[in-house]
Every structure is written in C-alpha cells, then in structure tokens.
Enzyme design. Sequence first.
Site, mmCIF file in Angstrom:
data_model
loop_
_atom_site.group_PDB
_atom_site.id
_atom_site.type_symbol
_atom_site.label_atom_id
_atom_site.label_comp_id
_atom_site.label_asym_id
_atom_site.label_seq_id
_atom_site.Cartn_x
_atom_site.Cartn_y
_atom_site.Cartn_z
ATOM 1 N N HIS A 180 16.447 30.004 58.589
ATOM 2 C CA HIS A 180 17.883 30.007 58.888
ATOM 3 C C HIS A 180 18.686 29.939 57.597
ATOM 4 C CE1 HIS A 180 19.347 25.758 58.401
ATOM 5 N NE2 HIS A 180 18.086 25.435 58.603
ATOM 6 N N ASP A 188 17.957 22.283 52.474
ATOM 7 C CA ASP A 188 18.078 22.685 53.878
ATOM 8 C C ASP A 188 19.306 23.555 54.078
ATOM 9 O OD1 ASP A 188 17.960 22.889 56.607
ATOM 10 O OD2 ASP A 188 18.523 20.809 57.002
ATOM 11 N N GLU A 210 21.472 27.640 63.043
ATOM 12 C CA GLU A 210 20.339 26.778 63.373
ATOM 13 C C GLU A 210 20.765 25.325 63.426
ATOM 14 O OE1 GLU A 210 16.910 24.090 62.309
ATOM 15 O OE2 GLU A 210 18.837 24.408 61.335
ATOM 16 N N GLU A 211 21.655 24.943 62.509
ATOM 17 C CA GLU A 211 22.011 23.539 62.391
ATOM 18 C C GLU A 211 22.664 22.982 63.651
ATOM 19 O OE1 GLU A 211 20.834 21.794 60.259
ATOM 20 O OE2 GLU A 211 20.726 22.748 58.297
ATOM 21 N N ASP A 248 11.869 26.450 56.753
ATOM 22 C CA ASP A 248 13.212 25.880 56.848
ATOM 23 C C ASP A 248 13.526 25.158 55.536
ATOM 24 O OD1 ASP A 248 15.551 24.480 57.501
ATOM 25 O OD2 ASP A 248 14.880 23.954 59.503
ATOM 26 N N HIS A 276 21.467 16.819 54.660
ATOM 27 C CA HIS A 276 22.695 17.080 55.413
ATOM 28 C C HIS A 276 23.937 16.442 54.790
ATOM 29 C CE1 HIS A 276 20.791 18.335 59.545
ATOM 30 N NE2 HIS A 276 20.372 19.069 58.526
#
Length: 778
Positions: free
Chosen positions: A418, A428, A465-466, A494, A584
């Site tokens: 993604h 990420d 995706e998140e 990922d 994140h």
Amino acid sequence: MSVEGGGIKSNLDQARDWFHKKWYGDQGETAPLLNRETGTIGPPKKTTFRIVTTIIALVIALIVLGITIGFWVNDREKKKERDPPHVPNNPSNLTDAEDLMLTLPSKHNLQHYLKTLTSVPHLAGTETDKMQTEWTRDLLESFGLDTKIETYWPLLNYPISHRLALFSGPKHLRFEAKLTEESLDEDKTSKDPNVVPTFHGYSKNGTVIGRVVYANYGRPEDFQLLKDRGIELEGTIALVRYGELFRGLKVKAAEDFGCIGALIYSDPIEDGPLNKDNTTNPDKSYPKGPWRPKSSVQRGSVQYFSIITGDPLTPGYAATENATRIKLEDSPGLPKIPSLPLSWEDALPLLKATQGFGICCETGWAGGLEEVDYFSGPTEGKVILVNHIENKVTPIWNVISRIEGTEEPDKAIILGNHRDAWVYGAVDPSSGTASFLELARVLGEILKTGWRPRRTIILASWDAEEYGLVGSTEWVEDNKDWLDKEGTVYINVDMAVSGPHFKAKASPSLNRLLYSVTSLINDPRTGGTVFDAWANDHELSSDEEEEQPPIGILGSGSDFVPFLDHVGIPCIDFSFSGDYGVYHSNYDSYHWMVTYGDPDFLYHQTLVRLWGLLTLRLSDSPALPLYPSDYTVELSKYFKSLSTLATPHTFPQLSQALEKLEKTTRRFERRRQRLESRLSEYESLSQAPHNLVKRLNKLNLRLTHFERGFIDPDGIEGREWFKHVVYAPGLWTGYAPQVFPAIVDSINEKNYEKARQAEDRVSQSIRKAAEWLKEDFK
C-alpha cells in the site's frame, strides 16, 4: 515343597517331554547318529511338527519385520514432509533471470524513491495522495510495464477540529491537552506538526462530556473486571493504552460496556524508551534514539476490522462510483462513540486525576509512567472530548501493472504494497513502496533481455490501506470471479524495513519456498544468509537441520487479508524489523530511517532481492512450489490446540477430515515427486512428452485451487465477510490470528451446539480441499 508346588512341577515336566518328542521324534536325544541304511553319520531326522513350527515362526517373524519397516518408512516419509531439508546457499543453480534479480537492485534508487515518497504527507484520498498515484504510474510505465489506475469511491473521514480538556473538579488538576506532536530541529518534516492532525480513521463524529475511567488495555476482560469491582462505567469516557489488541476493538469494548467516548494513549512501556535493549540503538526517545517521545501520537483506524474489512458502506461488494451504499449508522464495522489518540504527555494529567479513586495495583495494569499509580478512577472532574470530523465518499486510486505469462497466463502471481500513509510514513508503508518500485524496475530490466514469465505477474500499489485495507479489498471484491479462477499466490510487503531482523507470515504451503529462498540471499549484518540470520535470531543452531525458524500465522492488519480470508489465495507477508517506536506518527520520517532504520539501505536492497526471487520461483518454476503436506502438519498442530481449548469436548468429524487430508496430501506429494523426477530427465519442458506436460498442468491447477477448498461461501456467522475456515483475525484481537475461527468463536460464547455446527462446515471444507488433490499424476 507343597503338594500344589509339586503338581505344577509335574505338569511342566510332562509338557516339556511332550514337546521334546514332537520336536526330536520318539528317538529322543539318545538316538544314535549312525544311519544304519547308509552307514554314515548325520543329524536326527526332522519331524513334521518341527518343520511346521519353524515355518510358522518364520512367517510371524517376517510379518513383524514388514510391519516394523512399514512404520519406519511411513514415519520417515512423514518426517521428510514435516521437516523439509534446509536448502544450502547455491547460487550456481540460479537462472539468468534470478541472477539478474540478485545483482540489479540499487541502494541509490531505493534511497531516492524513499526520499521522494516521504517529502510530503500522503493521506488516502488527498491531493498529495493523487499526485503520488500518478508519479507511481508514470514510473512503472517508464520501466516498460503495462500500467493503469483503477479508482474506487469508499467512505473516508478527515479531521476538522479536536479538543480534550479536564474542565471541572480540583483546579490544580484541570488541563487542556495539546493533541499535537512537537517539532524537532533534527527532523525538518516535523516542523509542521498539524500537517495531518491527530485523529482516528473511521472515528465517530461528536462531542461528549463525562468522567474518565482508566481501563488498562481496553480488553473486554479489563472492562469486566472494573464492572465486577463496582466501578461505574455507564456514561464515562474510557482511557486505555495501546497494546494487546487492535485499537478499534478497544473502542468497541468501551462502547459495549456503556462508555460514551474513548481515549487511546501510547504508554512508554510499549514503544517508548523504557526497558529497551540498547545493543543496536540508544534506548532513548526520538530524536536521540528510535523510540516514541512523550508528545508522539499513534494515529490509526478504529474500524472493527475483525468484523468487516474494506469500505464500510459496501460490505462484500466493490465501492464503485455508483454502487448502492448502506447508511453509515447501519454499518457493523463503525464505532458509535467518538475517540481520540493521545500521547503519554496528554494522558498523564488524566491519570493524575484518577489517583485515590477506584481500584489500583491490579496485576498487569501498570504502565511505565512513574509519576502515578494506575488507579481506575473515575476522575472527580469531567472531561470534554471533541472529535469534529468530515465523513465523505471520495475517490481512491490503485495502480496496477501486468506482465503477461506465456505457458500459463491464466495463473497470476500478485505482488502488493500500500502507498498511503497517516503522515510521511517512512517505514509504514514507504519502505515497502520504495522496494516495490525497485522490484518493478528490475523486472523491467529483465524483460529487456527477452525473458517472459511462465505465469502472469500482477503488481499492485494499493490506496487507503490505513483506513481498513480499503483499496485492496475493493479490488478483490471487484475481481472476485477472476481471482477465484486465476489467483495463485499473493505476496504482500507493508512495513518492509525498520531494522535487520527477518520476519515472515505465510500460508503453510509456502513455508518451504520461504526457507529455500532465504537460504540464497546474503544478510548484510551477519555476512551469512538471511536464513542463517533468521535462525540465529531464534537461537537455532546451524547444526540442527531439523529446526526451522518460525513462520507466523496470517491474522490481519495488511492487504493479504482479502486475498486469503475472502477468496482463499495463499499469501506471504514479510519484512525486516527493528527498533521502531514512531509508528503512525509525524516522526515516521526519512530522517528516522537514515538515522536508525536502515541508514545504508542495505536491507531495502536485500528485501527487493528476496521479494524478486520469490516472484521468479513462483512465476517460472514448472511445478508451482506449493506444498499441501506442509499445510497438513500445521493443521494437526491447530487441532491439538483446539482440543485443549475445548476439553472435554471433542471434534470427531474434524479429526476424520484432517486424517483424510493427510493421507491425500501424502499420496499427492509422492506422485508429484515422481512426475517432477520424470520431467527432470529433459533439458526443457518443450522436449518433454505431451502427456507429462499435460499432467504438469493438471498438477498446477490443483495446487492453485487447493487453498480455495478452505473457503466456506456462507462465511463465519456474525462476520460473514470472512470465509476461510482455518484462518481469520481474532474476534477480540484484530491483528492476531485465530485458527478454526467459527469453532473458537462458538466455544468462547459457550455455545457448543453452534460449535458442533461449525465443526461440520469446517470438516466439509477440509474434505473439499482434499478433493482438489485427487487427480491422478501417475
């Protein structure tokens, strides 16, 4: 001696005399050895009794020997299937395409891609996301790949404003939360801390006021303990810490126990600097180390993705522009209470306000904040939680490339990563995206040599995706019929690189391929192979050839989910992991990567080689490197765990189905080996007889569809989107897997009649998987 003793001795003497006469004849031991007729000396003549007894004894001995050999051979065959031999590093066996795959990946290119990707935030559905979509498409086309953008229209949400304040109660405890990550001089991309405000994807829009209760990890059992201890939960706002289960399920548990809002914070004991190993990196918060600093916030989705996956308004079908949508309030996957993510800096004043209220010092409830004891509360004062967000149906963009196969174009090897991120997303997902782009470039270079894959290769750059695996799920739902026929293997990357330690999860039929390929790739840190470094991480000796490093079970949290759980396509998900404390957050940046993650991009390069070699083995090997017998070994382990969980309840139908599958796979593997042995006699398949090539095609067809047998069209009751009878995300874990999920869900409900019904459906599916392997390959 007593009379009884004398009687027994007399009987034994009589029996011995009788046997002597039968064995040697009436002449007994004193018979002369001279043969009167011939005048020669010879042994006594053998009696009929002696001959018959000897024959019977020999037959019994041969039967016992045969059974023993049979057991030994059978056990040896099982052991060979269970513990395939470690494949040594032997680059001389590489094809020309494989040799190029190991030599062409460029560290410089990978660094350039990552720097570009992390130069701007690229939240799904935004203008910068669209810009990177088009850049990705243009780059793939420049590599010579046939590429297109495929658009879907899911529900997404975006932050407008937020607030958290303790506004009543003792004045010295009142405070206004920052809800902002600090800017750092060392990291220029952190200079705009509100470029993507801290929020939860798919969170409920709203404002609530209530007292705060600390509920540990926010598990159902945590809330139940509070309830059992007399702590009032109705109308409160739950404060919980990250860890143990997916964040969305923490919100769901709070909702189920009557809370009106949820706050989820990052405790320093989790991915902060407390109790961390400093062997590789300093045990300090970023920027002095790789770990989460006090103002850092973990954004993320709070969709209930153990119940549904993908767009919450089009469950089970693609979110095309004009698709029929259910009402937002009717979606089973969306929270009904608002939530916010917090730093531990903002959580600490709330914990201080709980001191002396409720319960304290429960085992496993304390985090790493030394300034407080972890009391439950509720607080004396009230808190206002404002989560003002915009919900909208908006376009997202998948980028899809296709390399058509030659001999078996109707079998597709799909590679996915993604592209969207919560902010800059260096680890990420951009470490994976950079690797994906370099892999695509290398495939383009190999195509220039005239090489074409035996099977079709699909490269997919997923969006959104998140939020809940949205881009991949909508694509799978949109292409379900085609994937059901042609989808062969999906390889997912990922969070590709955050350190040097190899980790993998996979469908068990792919385990052998992973062990083989990692044995052919050099590990930059140790100088050995990736396999050896992987084994050393788990303290396995190189002398222990029967020992293999663990390959994990696929749960949820990335784009393999729709392929495995909805359609039944075998999957691999792998990465190189390390000291990663900025997940994140605003600090998951290029600066973090070149300082702590992979400064020289050696592991990005290694990952491309590994991903590429897996792709070539799957796309080019005459027989697909999928091994159903390895699957049966794992199923047997799962069954033992299930039996332990359900004691004293048993599962005879499931046991019989698994026994049938084991016998079928063993026979299948023997015939496969004979076929491959015959094919190896020819330099190429073009020289092999037509009947052998026909059997090979049938073999690959069965291998392609084997995992499809585990799909139950009706799905798991209560979460019907998940259709795999062996795997699903745990109902109350989310990320972590659950094996035999329909049965376990029923056991956890203490509904054993429902468990028996689930057993019947699981057993049917396992027998169906066995049927796929029954084609004769003699």
